[in-house]
Design a protein around this motif. Structure first.
Motif, PDB file in Angstrom:
ATOM      1  N   LYS A   1      -4.682 -38.773  16.849  1.00 17.88           N
ATOM      2  CA  LYS A   1      -4.591 -37.371  17.304  1.00 17.88           C
ATOM      3  C   LYS A   1      -5.586 -36.490  16.558  1.00 17.88           C
ATOM      4  N   LEU A   2      -5.771 -36.782  15.278  1.00 18.60           N
ATOM      5  CA  LEU A   2      -6.737 -36.032  14.481  1.00 18.60           C
ATOM      6  C   LEU A   2      -8.144 -36.215  15.039  1.00 18.60           C
ATOM      7  N   CYS A   3      -8.478 -37.422  15.461  1.00 14.72           N
ATOM      8  CA  CYS A   3      -9.800 -37.689  16.037  1.00 14.72           C
ATOM      9  C   CYS A   3      -9.967 -37.003  17.386  1.00 14.72           C
ATOM     10  N   GLU A   4      -8.932 -37.047  18.206  1.00 19.13           N
ATOM     11  CA  GLU A   4      -9.013 -36.364  19.501  1.00 19.13           C
ATOM     12  C   GLU A   4      -9.299 -34.879  19.304  1.00 19.13           C
ATOM     13  N   PHE A   5      -8.686 -34.281  18.307  1.00 20.35           N
ATOM     14  CA  PHE A   5      -8.924 -32.877  17.996  1.00 20.35           C
ATOM     15  C   PHE A   5     -10.322 -32.676  17.409  1.00 20.35           C
ATOM     16  N   SER A   6     -10.690 -33.512  16.455  1.00 24.55           N
ATOM     17  CA  SER A   6     -11.906 -33.304  15.658  1.00 24.55           C
ATOM     18  C   SER A   6     -13.190 -33.485  16.439  1.00 24.55           C
ATOM     19  N   PHE A   7     -13.242 -34.470  17.312  1.00 22.89           N
ATOM     20  CA  PHE A   7     -14.488 -34.791  17.987  1.00 22.89           C
ATOM     21  C   PHE A   7     -14.755 -33.917  19.219  1.00 22.89           C
ATOM     22  N   LYS A   8     -13.988 -32.856  19.402  1.00 27.72           N
ATOM     23  CA  LYS A   8     -14.232 -31.942  20.526  1.00 27.72           C
ATOM     24  C   LYS A   8     -15.522 -31.149  20.335  1.00 27.72           C
ATOM     25  N   ASN A   9     -15.788 -30.719  19.095  1.00 34.56           N
ATOM     26  CA  ASN A   9     -17.029 -30.004  18.813  1.00 34.56           C
ATOM     27  C   ASN A   9     -17.367 -30.110  17.330  1.00 34.56           C
ATOM     28  N   ARG A  10     -18.586 -29.736  16.995  1.00 40.61           N
ATOM     29  CA  ARG A  10     -19.056 -29.940  15.617  1.00 40.61           C
ATOM     30  C   ARG A  10     -18.323 -29.049  14.620  1.00 40.61           C
ATOM     31  N   GLU A  11     -17.879 -27.873  15.032  1.00 40.80           N
ATOM     32  CA  GLU A  11     -17.166 -26.994  14.116  1.00 40.80           C
ATOM     33  C   GLU A  11     -15.825 -27.601  13.703  1.00 40.80           C
ATOM     34  N   ARG A  12     -15.100 -28.138  14.677  1.00 41.19           N
ATOM     35  CA  ARG A  12     -13.825 -28.794  14.367  1.00 41.19           C
ATOM     36  C   ARG A  12     -14.044 -30.005  13.464  1.00 41.19           C
ATOM     37  N   LEU A  13     -15.056 -30.795  13.795  1.00 43.75           N
ATOM     38  CA  LEU A  13     -15.327 -32.000  13.016  1.00 43.75           C
ATOM     39  C   LEU A  13     -15.691 -31.639  11.579  1.00 43.75           C
ATOM     40  N   LEU A  14     -16.513 -30.626  11.405  1.00 47.74           N
ATOM     41  CA  LEU A  14     -16.888 -30.186  10.064  1.00 47.74           C
ATOM     42  C   LEU A  14     -15.673 -29.656   9.310  1.00 47.74           C
ATOM     43  N   LEU A  15     -14.854 -28.874   9.969  1.00 46.45           N
ATOM     44  CA  LEU A  15     -13.645 -28.334   9.333  1.00 46.45           C
ATOM     45  C   LEU A  15     -12.708 -29.454   8.892  1.00 46.45           C
ATOM     46  N   VAL A  16     -12.460 -30.414   9.772  1.00 45.68           N
ATOM     47  CA  VAL A  16     -11.575 -31.534   9.439  1.00 45.68           C
ATOM     48  C   VAL A  16     -12.194 -32.380   8.335  1.00 45.68           C
ATOM     49  N   PHE A  17     -13.485 -32.667   8.435  1.00 47.23           N
ATOM     50  CA  PHE A  17     -14.165 -33.464   7.413  1.00 47.23           C
ATOM     51  C   PHE A  17     -14.024 -32.810   6.039  1.00 47.23           C
ATOM     52  N   LEU A  18     -14.367 -31.540   5.946  1.00 46.07           N
ATOM     53  CA  LEU A  18     -14.308 -30.855   4.652  1.00 46.07           C
ATOM     54  C   LEU A  18     -12.877 -30.750   4.128  1.00 46.07           C
ATOM     55  N   THR A  19     -11.937 -30.474   5.017  1.00 45.16           N
ATOM     56  CA  THR A  19     -10.533 -30.398   4.598  1.00 45.16           C
ATOM     57  C   THR A  19     -10.063 -31.731   4.042  1.00 45.16           C
ATOM     58  N   LEU A  20     -10.326 -32.812   4.763  1.00 50.61           N
ATOM     59  CA  LEU A  20      -9.896 -34.133   4.304  1.00 50.61           C
ATOM     60  C   LEU A  20     -10.605 -34.532   3.016  1.00 50.61           C
ATOM     61  N   PHE A  21     -11.881 -34.189   2.910  1.00 53.93           N
ATOM     62  CA  PHE A  21     -12.603 -34.529   1.692  1.00 53.93           C
ATOM     63  C   PHE A  21     -12.010 -33.803   0.494  1.00 53.93           C
ATOM     64  N   PHE A  22     -11.805 -32.499   0.604  1.00 50.52           N
ATOM     65  CA  PHE A  22     -11.311 -31.739  -0.545  1.00 50.52           C
ATOM     66  C   PHE A  22      -9.842 -32.028  -0.857  1.00 50.52           C
ATOM     67  N   LEU A  23      -9.097 -32.492   0.121  1.00 51.63           N
ATOM     68  CA  LEU A  23      -7.712 -32.915  -0.141  1.00 51.63           C
ATOM     69  C   LEU A  23      -7.643 -34.347  -0.664  1.00 51.63           C
ATOM     70  N   GLY A  24      -8.775 -35.056  -0.653  1.00 54.92           N
ATOM     71  CA  GLY A  24      -8.805 -36.466  -1.044  1.00 54.92           C
ATOM     72  C   GLY A  24      -8.272 -36.729  -2.436  1.00 54.92           C
ATOM     73  N   PHE A  25      -8.724 -35.968  -3.418  1.00 52.50           N
ATOM     74  CA  PHE A  25      -8.271 -36.209  -4.790  1.00 52.50           C
ATOM     75  C   PHE A  25      -6.793 -35.857  -4.991  1.00 52.50           C
ATOM     76  N   PRO A  26      -6.336 -34.676  -4.560  1.00 47.32           N
ATOM     77  CA  PRO A  26      -4.906 -34.383  -4.765  1.00 47.32           C
ATOM     78  C   PRO A  26      -3.973 -35.309  -3.980  1.00 47.32           C
ATOM     79  N   THR A  27      -4.346 -35.673  -2.752  1.00 48.08           N
ATOM     80  CA  THR A  27      -3.458 -36.537  -1.962  1.00 48.08           C
ATOM     81  C   THR A  27      -3.501 -37.977  -2.444  1.00 48.08           C
ATOM     82  N   ASN A  28      -4.519 -38.329  -3.233  1.00 51.83           N
ATOM     83  CA  ASN A  28      -4.595 -39.658  -3.825  1.00 51.83           C
ATOM     84  C   ASN A  28      -3.415 -39.894  -4.774  1.00 51.83           C
ATOM     85  N   ASN A  29      -2.787 -38.831  -5.236  1.00 52.90           N
ATOM     86  CA  ASN A  29      -1.607 -38.945  -6.096  1.00 52.90           C
ATOM     87  C   ASN A  29      -0.335 -39.183  -5.288  1.00 52.90           C
ATOM     88  N   ILE A  30      -0.412 -39.036  -3.972  1.00 50.90           N
ATOM     89  CA  ILE A  30       0.754 -39.222  -3.104  1.00 50.90           C
ATOM     90  C   ILE A  30       0.699 -40.575  -2.405  1.00 50.90           C
TER      91      ILE A  30
END
Length: 169
Positions: free
Chosen positions: A79-108
């Motif tokens: 579902k995340l991919c269906e949302f993200s690949f609609k346009n470059r703005e969504r993809l960039l937003l999702v990419f950056l969000t997931l990247f910056f959440l990577g370290f904190p969520t690595n503890n979960i």
């Protein structure tokens, strides 16, 4: 195996960890690439066994193990991919969000949201002929490889040579 040998028997020898960084990301990539999105009972049983073993051995329950991460990937990433690949703005937003959440969520859960990026990489490769994916998948896949490798390099404080090998892997 190399990563676990390094973690448990040779924690000061980072080359074991460098080589180990190649293994698990492949499974997350394949979870996104797979046609099947099912979360069968075998995955749940595997997660329960590993959590039970952690309890018996007096180890931490968090982060949840890699099988739990695969379950989360199968439930969220399509579902995340269906949302993200609609346009470059969504993809960039999702990419950056997931990247910056990577370290904190690595503890979960293991690999945190870096695992989602790897699964999205697999999804992008499988669906690269779809019009909305076709426009972005090459740049997205390259960015995932660089940023996820970079996260591992920072997390383990690899030397320059180890960092290059990790990035190439």
């Amino acid at each position: 195996f190399a990563d676990h040998i390094g973690a448990f028997f040779y924690p000061d020898e980072l080359w074991w960890r460098v080589v180990g960084r190649f293994g698990l990301p492949v499974w997350f990539f394949l979870a996104g690439y797979s046609k099947s999105l099912s979360v069968g009972s075998s995955l749940w049983v595997g997660v329960a066994i590993l959590i039970g073993a952690n309890i018996l051995l007096g180890q931490n329950l968090l982060p949840f193990n890699a099988l739990a991460t695969v379950i989360i990937i199968r439930l969220v990433v399509p579902k995340l991919c269906e949302f993200s690949f609609k346009n470059r703005e969504r993809l960039l937003l999702v990419f950056l969000t997931l990247f910056f959440l990577g370290f904190p969520t690595n503890n979960i859960f293991e690999y945190g949201t870096f695992a989602f990026l790897l699964a999205m990489f697999g999804y992008a490769i499988r669906h690269r002929e779809q019009a909305e994916v076709k426009r972005f998948y090459k740049i997205f896949c390259l960015a995932v490889a660089i940023f996820v490798s970079g996260g591992q390099i920072v997390q383990f404080d690899f030397s320059t040579l180890q960092s290059i090998v990790c990035l190439l892997g």
